[in-house]
Design a protein around this motif. Structure first.
Motif, mmCIF file in Angstrom:
data_model
loop_
_atom_site.group_PDB
_atom_site.id
_atom_site.type_symbol
_atom_site.label_atom_id
_atom_site.label_comp_id
_atom_site.label_asym_id
_atom_site.label_seq_id
_atom_site.Cartn_x
_atom_site.Cartn_y
_atom_site.Cartn_z
ATOM 1 N N ILE A 1 42.397 69.786 -29.048
ATOM 2 C CA ILE A 1 41.285 68.931 -28.672
ATOM 3 C C ILE A 1 40.267 69.748 -27.891
ATOM 4 O O ILE A 1 40.610 70.772 -27.300
ATOM 5 N N PRO A 2 38.983 69.359 -27.871
ATOM 6 C CA PRO A 2 38.430 68.167 -28.511
ATOM 7 C C PRO A 2 38.147 68.403 -29.994
ATOM 8 O O PRO A 2 37.491 69.371 -30.354
ATOM 9 N N LYS A 3 38.623 67.523 -30.826
ATOM 10 C CA LYS A 3 38.488 67.741 -32.265
ATOM 11 C C LYS A 3 37.223 67.121 -32.841
ATOM 12 O O LYS A 3 36.803 67.484 -33.943
ATOM 13 N N GLY A 4 36.599 66.158 -32.125
ATOM 14 C CA GLY A 4 35.343 65.614 -32.612
ATOM 15 C C GLY A 4 35.527 64.803 -33.882
ATOM 16 O O GLY A 4 36.291 63.855 -33.931
ATOM 17 N N MET A 5 34.830 65.203 -34.954
ATOM 18 C CA MET A 5 34.879 64.463 -36.212
ATOM 19 C C MET A 5 35.764 65.181 -37.229
ATOM 20 O O MET A 5 35.757 66.407 -37.308
ATOM 21 N N ASP A 6 36.476 64.388 -38.000
ATOM 22 C CA ASP A 6 37.308 64.938 -39.064
ATOM 23 C C ASP A 6 36.637 64.640 -40.398
ATOM 24 O O ASP A 6 36.662 63.513 -40.885
ATOM 25 N N LEU A 7 36.003 65.640 -40.978
ATOM 26 C CA LEU A 7 35.278 65.471 -42.237
ATOM 27 C C LEU A 7 35.950 66.274 -43.344
ATOM 28 O O LEU A 7 35.291 66.802 -44.236
ATOM 29 N N ALA A 8 37.273 66.362 -43.276
ATOM 30 C CA ALA A 8 37.998 67.231 -44.210
ATOM 31 C C ALA A 8 37.738 66.854 -45.662
ATOM 32 O O ALA A 8 37.803 67.693 -46.552
ATOM 33 N N SER A 9 37.431 65.596 -45.904
ATOM 34 C CA SER A 9 37.193 65.182 -47.291
ATOM 35 C C SER A 9 35.864 64.442 -47.371
ATOM 36 O O SER A 9 35.823 63.218 -47.452
ATOM 37 N N LEU A 10 34.791 65.194 -47.303
ATOM 38 C CA LEU A 10 33.467 64.583 -47.380
ATOM 39 C C LEU A 10 33.222 63.911 -48.726
ATOM 40 O O LEU A 10 32.402 63.019 -48.850
ATOM 41 N N GLU A 11 33.934 64.368 -49.746
ATOM 42 C CA GLU A 11 33.697 63.835 -51.089
ATOM 43 C C GLU A 11 34.383 62.488 -51.293
ATOM 44 O O GLU A 11 34.108 61.787 -52.269
ATOM 45 N N GLU A 12 35.292 62.096 -50.368
ATOM 46 C CA GLU A 12 36.026 60.857 -50.547
ATOM 47 C C GLU A 12 35.859 59.982 -49.308
ATOM 48 O O GLU A 12 35.741 60.475 -48.193
ATOM 49 N N ALA A 13 35.874 58.684 -49.531
ATOM 50 C CA ALA A 13 35.764 57.744 -48.413
ATOM 51 C C ALA A 13 37.039 57.789 -47.577
ATOM 52 O O ALA A 13 38.124 57.899 -48.113
ATOM 53 N N ARG A 14 36.868 57.694 -46.224
ATOM 54 C CA ARG A 14 38.007 57.586 -45.319
ATOM 55 C C ARG A 14 37.725 56.437 -44.365
ATOM 56 O O ARG A 14 36.622 56.295 -43.879
ATOM 57 N N GLY A 15 38.706 55.643 -44.112
ATOM 58 C CA GLY A 15 38.506 54.531 -43.207
ATOM 59 C C GLY A 15 37.757 53.401 -43.901
ATOM 60 O O GLY A 15 37.721 53.290 -45.112
ATOM 61 N N ALA A 16 37.155 52.539 -43.069
ATOM 62 C CA ALA A 16 36.438 51.386 -43.607
ATOM 63 C C ALA A 16 35.202 51.837 -44.367
ATOM 64 O O ALA A 16 34.503 52.759 -43.964
ATOM 65 N N THR A 17 34.916 51.170 -45.493
ATOM 66 C CA THR A 17 33.753 51.501 -46.310
ATOM 67 C C THR A 17 32.937 50.236 -46.539
ATOM 68 O O THR A 17 33.490 49.190 -46.851
ATOM 69 N N GLN A 18 31.634 50.352 -46.339
ATOM 70 C CA GLN A 18 30.754 49.224 -46.559
ATOM 71 C C GLN A 18 29.681 49.633 -47.552
ATOM 72 O O GLN A 18 29.049 50.677 -47.393
ATOM 73 N N VAL B 1 28.385 69.573 -33.269
ATOM 74 C CA VAL B 1 27.425 69.748 -34.361
ATOM 75 C C VAL B 1 27.779 70.974 -35.196
ATOM 76 O O VAL B 1 27.760 70.935 -36.437
ATOM 77 N N SER B 2 28.126 72.070 -34.527
ATOM 78 C CA SER B 2 28.461 73.291 -35.264
ATOM 79 C C SER B 2 29.699 73.104 -36.129
ATOM 80 O O SER B 2 29.783 73.641 -37.237
ATOM 81 N N GLN B 3 30.673 72.340 -35.619
ATOM 82 C CA GLN B 3 31.856 72.039 -36.434
ATOM 83 C C GLN B 3 31.453 71.263 -37.690
ATOM 84 O O GLN B 3 31.967 71.515 -38.785
ATOM 85 N N ILE B 4 30.517 70.323 -37.523
ATOM 86 C CA ILE B 4 30.061 69.533 -38.669
ATOM 87 C C ILE B 4 29.323 70.422 -39.667
ATOM 88 O O ILE B 4 29.514 70.305 -40.886
ATOM 89 N N VAL B 5 28.478 71.339 -39.162
ATOM 90 C CA VAL B 5 27.763 72.259 -40.050
ATOM 91 C C VAL B 5 28.766 73.068 -40.875
ATOM 92 O O VAL B 5 28.607 73.236 -42.099
ATOM 93 N N THR B 6 29.792 73.563 -40.212
ATOM 94 C CA THR B 6 30.813 74.341 -40.931
ATOM 95 C C THR B 6 31.453 73.507 -42.036
ATOM 96 O O THR B 6 31.623 73.978 -43.177
ATOM 97 N N GLN B 7 31.797 72.266 -41.726
ATOM 98 C CA GLN B 7 32.441 71.418 -42.729
ATOM 99 C C GLN B 7 31.488 71.055 -43.867
ATOM 100 O O GLN B 7 31.902 70.969 -45.029
#
Length: 759
Positions: free
Chosen positions: A104-121, A218-224
């Motif tokens: 930690i701190p892990k921030g956001m987990d965007l390991a699968s940007l191509e697929e929905a995770r969690g609730a979807t609207q 933000v940098s973690q998100i850019v990397t992902q």
């Protein structure tokens, strides 16, 4: 710490001294002191004028830190890289950050940007909203024009303009907000500190920052995002958009991370000359010496920067104190004029003038510059730039905002907040080992080697922790007036010039029995928080914390000097720290030269032995006893009373009831102190000069265990240097007060001054 003096008593003391002995002569060799009124308040006012002037001058003086090469974009990027790295450091971004074993701190987990995770609207308008760990992902129905990191203001959850989401894949992380419900010390002591301030205070002491934590996210998100683009084989621009606090993070993130292709900063851009008035969690050590918003913008160049001039998020101050919650620092946000924003943007363009092609630094105004953020004009311009001119056009009717569900937001915000707090507490626990590594070049094999090898640390402490003004002190021009005539000593108020508008002031007590040609030791007796020289050096003022210890020592034959330190006036003096920090300075950047001036002047007096000038301070004066003698080497010894403890725990711990984390002493934190100098290390800078700690068992500053633990390191050092007789600690049965038993014996022995009573 000492409470504020009652106004009536202060006025009585001031009038007593101002009117005492009107016909008495000044001290020999000084001019008459004719200044009337509250000299302590005048000192603080003068310090404000001094810092205000330096802040105004900082805009022009920043150029000395830059070596811009405008011959090509590549040359320019190489030339500004040192500035980028310095900005990273003061924002708390480390090249090799100390990682928590749990990750930690892990921030956001965007390991699968191509697929929905969690609730979807499925939202009307052609995009899909996904709630993921740490925020939202919005995916358009068609091919995205760009990947955009959208940072809402701290109070807006993770709001995203819908028009942006229809055309770009958007990642919207949750930033730490300004409410105070989670700001607890010890799990029970509540504070009205905004969550951002609560994290800031801990992090700042540990060389980190709430801003840096969010840039790291933000940098973690850019990397992902880049990894996801690589997996899909589609390289798209990566843009960042932020409003308010999100605008701050967006501007800095784009400046330190060249992988971001474009930035839109909304409701933030300004000239930063009033940074000290803004919420304290925006305070950055040394920022204005090198960076205003224009200089930050020049780090984004040659990439495009869009600036939306619009209303800033209204912040009148921290949450109001209520139900025992208190301790937050003052700070407000006000929207600057459109002209101010345009002027700073023009300055940014001027800094990169000569680059070909010229960077885009563009101001898009929402109405008169005070309209809402996320205007159609700003979003359209962003889409135009990422789409190379081929972009859809929105109207103001298309600027609806998408936000996460309330329950999801509260849960994810609490998780992120606790991650950052726990990570900072981890840094605190590890800091002893980091400091040990930092001090590995100090050589205790001999006194000579110790003094030689610690000079580097003294310079580091002066420049990087305390902050050092070029020593261009004015001639002291001493003025004095006699205010006391006791059977054994005379007392004088003394005023010395230090810098323009800055003076040193104190009370000098001179024994009457000094023989012609005799040179005696001096003990500088320092008051604590909200104190005055009269608290220690006026025989008519019997403050129970000080017991007239300057008078007691004068009766024993010592010359004593009680200086006024500028920590008086509550927020009036604390705002000095706010003004000083962005200039890479602190309150002690002023206090140290005041003491240098006083010590040099004292040493020039015919009855003073300049080799025997000692320091003895209580409470905030004890805090002074750790910092000033470490840098003012003409002090031959130091006694720290009612302050010595495990100082890093004292400032950072969110569990200990003794912690400053939940109190109103918001000026206490010092940038990166936790990784460099605890009190044992400050004492190491005083060594091999004598050093003593005075400690009452019932002193609420810290428990005996903290004090003893930290002092044991000092004792071990003096033993290693073969000078154990030069240090000691006295524990006594009593509260936060001068005891004056072991310390008086220590002074007599170390200063080789046997008193009339045979000590």
């Amino acid at each position: 710490m000492l409470g504020t003096r009652l106004l009536a008593i202060e006025l009585l003391v001031c009038l007593t001294f101002a009117g005492a002995l009107p016909a008495a002569e000044p001290l020999a060799g000084t001019a008459p002191l004719t200044v009337e009124g509250d000299l302590a308040a005048q000192m603080v006012d003068g310090c404000h004028k001094f810092l205000d002037r330096l802040t105004a001058e900082s805009v022009e003086s920043r150029a000395r830190h830059w070596r811009r090469d405008l011959s090509s974009h590549e040359a320019y990027l190489r030339s500004i890289e040192p500035n980028r790295q310095r900005l990273r450091r003061i924002l708390g971004l480390r090249e090799q950050p100390l990682r928590h074993p749990l990750g930690i701190p892990k921030g956001m987990d965007l390991a699968s940007l191509e697929e929905a995770r969690g609730a979807t609207q499925q939202a009307a308008g052609g995009f899909e909203t996904r709630q993921v760990d740490g925020g939202l992902i919005l995916v358009p129905a068609g091919e995205p024009m760009a990947d955009v990191i959208a940072l809402a203001d701290a109070e807006a959850g993770a709001g995203v303009p819908a028009w942006l989401a229809r055309h770009c894949r958007v990642v919207a992380p949750i930033l730490i907000n300004r409410s105070d419900e989670l700001s607890l010390v010890g799990g029970e002591r509540r504070t009205n500190q905004p969550h951002r301030e609560f994290v800031y205070r801990q992090a700042y002491e540990m060389g980190r920052h709430i801003i840096g934590y969010e840039i790291d996210l933000v940098s973690q998100i850019v990397t992902q995002l880049l990894e996801a683009q690589q997996r899909s084989g589609q390289r798209r621009p990566i843009a960042i958009y932020g409003y308010g606090e999100g605008g701050l993070v967006a501007l800095y993130a784009a400046a330190v991370d060249p992988r971001i292709d474009l930035a839109l900063v909304s409701g933030y851009f300004d000239d930063r000359q009033q940074l000290w008035r803004e919420p304290i969690y925006r305070n950055v050590w040394g920022l204005l010496t090198e960076f205003g918003d224009a200089e930050i913008a020049s780090l984004i160049a040659p990439r495009p920067l869009l600036i939306e001039a619009c209303a800033f998020p209204p912040v009148a101050g921290p949450p109001q104190p209520a139900d025992g919650k208190r301790g937050a620092a003052p700070g407000r946000l006000e929207t600057p004029s459109l002209q101010t924003v345009q002027k700073e943007a023009a300055r940014a363009r001027q800094l990169t003038k000569g680059l070909t092609p010229p960077p885009v630094v563009e101001v898009v105004a929402s109405g008169d510059g005070a309209g809402p953020s996320g205007s159609a004009g700003a979003i359209n311009r962003l889409l135009e730039l990422v789409g190379s001119g081929d972009a859809p056009v929105a109207s103001d009717a298309d600027t609806a905002v998408v936000r996460p569900e309330e329950g999801f937001y509260r849960r994810e915000h609490a998780r992120r907040f606790q991650e950052l707090v726990e990570y900072t507490q981890f840094l605190m626990r590890e800091s002893e080992y980091v400091r040990r590594e930092f001090w590995n070049r100090a050589d205790a094999s001999s006194l000579e080697n110790w003094q030689k090898s610690t000079e580097w640390y003294r310079n580091y402490f002066s420049q990087e922790v305390i902050g050092e003004f070029a020593d261009q002190r004015l001639p002291p021009r001493p003025r004095s007036r006699q205010v006391e005539d006791q059977p054994k000593y005379r007392g004088y108020e003394v005023l010395l010039d230090v810098f323009p508008d800055v003076f040193a002031y104190g009370i000098l007590l001179v024994p009457k029995d000094i023989r012609p040609g005799e040179r005696r030791p001096v003990v500088v007796c320092q008051h604590g928080l909200e104190g005055r020289p009269q608290d220690v050096a006026d025989p008519r003022v019997n403050n129970p914390a000080y017991h007239q210890f300057a008078c007691q020592l004068a009766e024993r034959g010592y010359i004593t000097y009680a200086p006024q330190n500028p920590y008086i006036g509550e927020d009036r003096f604390r705002s000095l720290q706010r003004k000083a920090n962005p200039l890479r300075k602190s309150l002690f950047s002023i206090i140290v030269p005041q003491h240098r001036q006083a010590v040099d002047w004292l040493a020039s007096l015919p009855m003073v032995d300049g080799e025997r000038i000692a320091f003895y301070g209580l409470s905030y004066g004890g805090k002074t006893a750790m910092r000033v003698p470490a840098l003012v080497e003409k002090y031959c010894l130091s006694i720290c009373s009612a302050d010595f403890n495990e100082w890093i725990w004292k400032n950072v711990s969110n569990r200990a009831k003794y912690s400053y984390l939940g109190t109103g002493e918001y000026e206490m934190v010092e940038f990166d102190l936790g990784n460099t100098f605890n009190y044992a290390e400050m004492a190491a800078l005083i060594a091999p000069r004598p050093f003593m700690v005075e400690r009452g068992h019932d002193d609420g500053v810290a428990p005996d265990e903290w004090v003893a633990y930290e002092y044991a390191k000092v004792r071990r050092l003096y033993a290693a240097l073969k000078i154990p007789d030069r240090t000691t600690i006295e524990f006594f049965d009593g509260p936060h007060t001068i005891h004056g038993v072991g310390t008086f014996e220590f002074l007599g022995r170390q200063l080789m001054f046997p008193n009339a009573d045979g000590r």
